[in-house]
Design a protein around this motif. Structure first.
Motif, PDB file in Angstrom:
ATOM      1  N   LYS A  95      61.683 -59.707  77.281  1.00  0.00           N
ATOM      2  CA  LYS A  95      60.698 -58.990  77.363  1.00  0.00           C
ATOM      3  C   LYS A  95      61.261 -57.674  78.112  1.00  0.00           C
ATOM      4  N   LYS A  96      62.211 -57.969  79.120  1.00  0.00           N
ATOM      5  CA  LYS A  96      62.830 -56.808  79.962  1.00  0.00           C
ATOM      6  C   LYS A  96      64.054 -56.399  79.585  1.00  0.00           C
ATOM      7  N   GLY A  97      64.918 -57.185  78.877  1.00  0.00           N
ATOM      8  CA  GLY A  97      66.013 -56.561  78.275  1.00  0.00           C
ATOM      9  C   GLY A  97      67.168 -57.041  79.526  1.00  0.00           C
ATOM     10  N   TRP A  98      68.349 -56.195  79.397  1.00  0.00           N
ATOM     11  CA  TRP A  98      69.324 -56.363  80.460  1.00  0.00           C
ATOM     12  C   TRP A  98      69.955 -54.843  80.746  1.00  0.00           C
ATOM     13  N   GLU A  99      69.693 -54.581  82.143  1.00  0.00           N
ATOM     14  CA  GLU A  99      70.129 -53.087  82.527  1.00  0.00           C
ATOM     15  C   GLU A  99      71.683 -53.185  82.370  1.00  0.00           C
ATOM     16  N   PRO A 100      72.221 -52.167  81.816  1.00  0.00           N
ATOM     17  CA  PRO A 100      71.694 -50.576  81.568  1.00  0.00           C
ATOM     18  C   PRO A 100      71.224 -50.555  80.224  1.00  0.00           C
ATOM     19  N   PHE A 101      70.863 -51.386  79.387  1.00  0.00           N
ATOM     20  CA  PHE A 101      70.598 -51.270  78.065  1.00  0.00           C
ATOM     21  C   PHE A 101      68.942 -51.254  77.776  1.00  0.00           C
ATOM     22  N   ASP A 102      68.233 -51.405  78.726  1.00  0.00           N
ATOM     23  CA  ASP A 102      66.912 -51.590  78.673  1.00  0.00           C
ATOM     24  C   ASP A 102      65.859 -50.300  78.864  1.00  0.00           C
ATOM     25  N   GLY A 103      66.767 -49.237  79.077  1.00  0.00           N
ATOM     26  CA  GLY A 103      66.021 -47.967  79.295  1.00  0.00           C
ATOM     27  C   GLY A 103      65.859 -47.179  77.844  1.00  0.00           C
ATOM     28  N   LYS A 104      65.249 -46.122  78.057  1.00  0.00           N
ATOM     29  CA  LYS A 104      64.839 -45.084  76.717  1.00  0.00           C
ATOM     30  C   LYS A 104      66.093 -45.112  76.120  1.00  0.00           C
ATOM     31  N   ASP A 105      67.279 -44.825  76.796  1.00  0.00           N
ATOM     32  CA  ASP A 105      68.467 -44.664  75.916  1.00  0.00           C
ATOM     33  C   ASP A 105      69.355 -45.772  75.797  1.00  0.00           C
ATOM     34  N   GLY A 106      68.701 -46.985  75.718  1.00  0.00           N
ATOM     35  CA  GLY A 106      69.342 -48.245  75.488  1.00  0.00           C
ATOM     36  C   GLY A 106      70.101 -48.479  74.253  1.00  0.00           C
ATOM     37  N   THR A 107      69.150 -48.023  73.210  1.00  0.00           N
ATOM     38  CA  THR A 107      69.804 -48.166  71.833  1.00  0.00           C
ATOM     39  C   THR A 107      71.125 -47.140  71.825  1.00  0.00           C
ATOM     40  N   SER A 108      71.101 -45.836  72.182  1.00  0.00           N
ATOM     41  CA  SER A 108      72.058 -45.126  72.253  1.00  0.00           C
ATOM     42  C   SER A 108      73.379 -45.653  72.828  1.00  0.00           C
ATOM     43  N   LYS A 109      73.175 -46.432  74.133  1.00  0.00           N
ATOM     44  CA  LYS A 109      74.024 -47.027  74.986  1.00  0.00           C
ATOM     45  C   LYS A 109      74.733 -48.218  73.915  1.00  0.00           C
ATOM     46  N   LEU A 110      74.140 -48.912  73.170  1.00  0.00           N
ATOM     47  CA  LEU A 110      74.639 -49.746  72.471  1.00  0.00           C
ATOM     48  C   LEU A 110      75.480 -49.496  71.347  1.00  0.00           C
ATOM     49  N   GLY A 111      74.994 -48.245  70.699  1.00  0.00           N
ATOM     50  CA  GLY A 111      75.756 -47.468  69.893  1.00  0.00           C
ATOM     51  C   GLY A 111      77.066 -47.007  70.249  1.00  0.00           C
ATOM     52  N   GLU A 112      76.968 -46.584  71.627  1.00  0.00           N
ATOM     53  CA  GLU A 112      78.286 -46.178  72.452  1.00  0.00           C
ATOM     54  C   GLU A 112      79.278 -47.219  72.555  1.00  0.00           C
ATOM     55  N   ILE A 113      78.745 -48.458  72.705  1.00  0.00           N
ATOM     56  CA  ILE A 113      79.553 -49.536  73.095  1.00  0.00           C
ATOM     57  C   ILE A 113      80.284 -50.173  71.847  1.00  0.00           C
TER      58      ILE A 113
END
Length: 536
Positions: A95-113
């Motif tokens: 439900k809450k995700g995992w910081e730093p991937f749970d924000g509005k730019d979380g999907t982009s950060k996962l892509g950067e990983i």
């Protein structure tokens, strides 16, 4: 002179030395081939299994929806549907995700990983290829596998250490990417050392199933322990590749010369037939049962080839560029298909993160079939470029159908997903295996140069740059909609096919010339028959 003397690259692997002592005699050449196929298959299965966890945990790290529970979906049963997660910790994460991937730019950060991993993998490939032709492949592969296992597991330890710093996860993936770069050039070079060109497409098509088997294994392992915390989804595959590295160190004979056999593609591009090698292996044992060997040329006697010279081998650049776009498509599915399945309604309902991971394995089942079919057809037609280009063109309508009709029902989704996997992974498998091995033993090398790992690195390294770009673009495009993502994939497949156009024309021309030559010979033969009968 005993095997393993200083005329070879080094002593045989410890496990083989132990088996020799226990048996009192050595394996035949055919037995070594089977062992090499099995060990390299297991090795690269481990590599791909260790890359899969990030795609499985994406929806846990970056949740975007709260969906209702499903009861059952025919015909798969409860393997591929959402179950309520009663565990409080998992409930918290989903439900809450995992910081730093749970924000509005979380999907982009996962892509950067993803792109960080694949960029390091791509750059490391060029260095790894040259090192693979210069160093002992067994030790080089072992180091890469053990290093990969450690850093994949360290990424997962971020969960237990409660780390939320983006740079930590980025760094772990980058270092893991560098270690992962050792794998593909090494295993293809080992197979090329043991197998000649005859039926190479079929053999490597079957052998390349390790890619899909690894994806399936990694998906199932990561999904099976997800409920205990996403960290375990990395630690378990990390442990798998770590112990796989130990297996390689103990049992992989990377060079035929190192165990007393000549290379199958001997000098002047003439292959030493398996039957001759089998006969030779029978002569290696004396009447007293002790092992003896006639001196063979050392595996170090073939010099390695530089990157520039390897690039000049005919066909290397076109296939490398084709693989750039082919892997862009294939790796987008590898890294984003589970996420896509969890975010898209199938038959009006949504599947869970775990079920999406399990369901995505069917894409790789289609990929296994695609690799075998592409390899067999390319052998049968003697046309690698025609086969690869045809598969890429057929991938375009199959992806279009999957996007628009995959959500109609679970059955439709499974069938179309497997068809897409067949056409997407078929050329990817063919180019990275049989084509790379063909070009790495090209006649222009005169048989005395070692270029297998270098050529493989150039082709797959270029392809891996595309593999990095695809998931990165998907991270941005998916926020606009999945139609944009599939449009990108179809354009990529089209460009991949077009890049082989020149080679396709050449193969068609050669095919027509062979047919004309065969027709001329048959006509000459039929005309000579009446003359012979008249003379009688």
């Amino acid at each position: 002179m005993a095997r393993g003397s200083n005329v070879f690259r080094g002593t045989p692997p410890p496990g083989i030395s132990l088996i020799r002592k226990l048996r009192g005699k050595d394996w035949s050449f055919k037995s070594y081939r089977y062992a090499v196929l099995l060990i390299t298959f297991i090795a690269y299965t481990c590599y791909h299994a260790s890359r899969k966890p990030s795609s499985i945990v994406k929806s846990v790290l970056d949740p975007e929806r709260d969906k209702s529970t499903l009861s059952s979906i025919w015909p798969i049963g409860n393997v591929f549907f959402r179950e309520e997660l009663f565990d409080s910790d998992v409930n918290r994460l989903t439900k809450k995700g995992w910081e730093p991937f749970d924000g509005k730019d979380g999907t982009s950060k996962l892509g950067e990983i993803d792109v960080a991993f694949l960029a390091c993998y791509s750059m490391g490939m060029y260095v790894a290829g040259h090192l693979g032709d210069s160093l002992d492949l067994r030790l080089f592969l072992t180091t890469g596998m053990i290093g990969s296992g450690i850093f994949v597991a360290l990424f997962g330890m971020g969960y237990f250490w409660n780390i939320h710093a983006f740079w930590f996860f980025l760094l772990m993936q980058m270092i893991a990417g560098l270690f992962q770069a050792t794998g593909w050039p090494s295993v293809v070079a080992v197979i090329g050392n043991w197998f000649g060109k005859r039926k190479r497409g079929l053999i490597m098509g079957i052998w390349n199933a390790h890619t899909s088997v690894g994806n399936i294994t990694g998906s199932l392992l990561a999904a099976s322990v997800l409920e205990y915390g996403w960290g375990w989804s990395f630690i378990l595959p990390g442990a798998l590749i770590f112990f796989g590295g130990i297996l390689v160190y103990m049992f992989l004979a990377a060079y035929p010369e190192d165990v007393g056999f000549p290379c199958p593609y001997a000098s002047k591009n003439e292959e030493t037939g398996p039957s001759k090698l089998e006969a030779q292996s029978d002569k290696l044992e004396s009447n007293d049962g002790q092992l003896h060997v006639a001196p063979q040329s050392s595996s170090t006697s073939r010099r390695s080839v530089g990157l520039f010279k390897a690039c000049l081998i005919p066909g290397v650049i076109p296939f490398a560029l084709c693989l750039f776009f082919s892997k862009l498509v294939a790796y987008t599915f590898l890294y984003w298909l589970p996420f896509y399945l969890s975010q898209t309604a199938i038959g009006g309902v949504y599947v869970s993160v775990k079920s999406a991971g399990n369901l995505s394995t069917l894409f790789d089942v289609g990929g296994i079939v695609g690799g075998i079919v592409a390899g067999h057809l390319s052998d049968k037609l003697n046309a690698r470029a025609i086969t690869a280009a045809t598969f890429m063109y057929l991938a375009i309508p199959s992806m279009l159908l999957y996007r628009f009709y995959g959500g109609e029902s679970m059955t439709m989704n499974i069938v179309l997903m497997m068809v897409v996997g067949l056409f997407v992974n078929g050329p990817y498998a063919l180019i990275t295996t049989a084509v790379s091995a063909d070009l790495g033993t090209h006649s222009s090398l005169k048989g005395d140069s070692r270029a297998l790992a270098t050529v493989t690195a150039i082709i797959d390294g270029t392809g891996s740059a595309g593999a990095a770009l695809g998931p990165l673009l998907t991270g941005f495009l998916s926020r606009k909609g999945w139609d944009e993502v599939f449009l990108m994939l179809m354009i990529g497949a089209l460009i991949a096919g077009l890049l082989l156009s020149r080679l396709v024309i050449t193969e068609i021309s050669d095919f027509l010339k062979r047919n004309q030559s065969n027709n001329a010979q048959s006509t000459t033969g039929s005309e000579s028959q009446p003359l012979l009968s008249d003379q009688r």
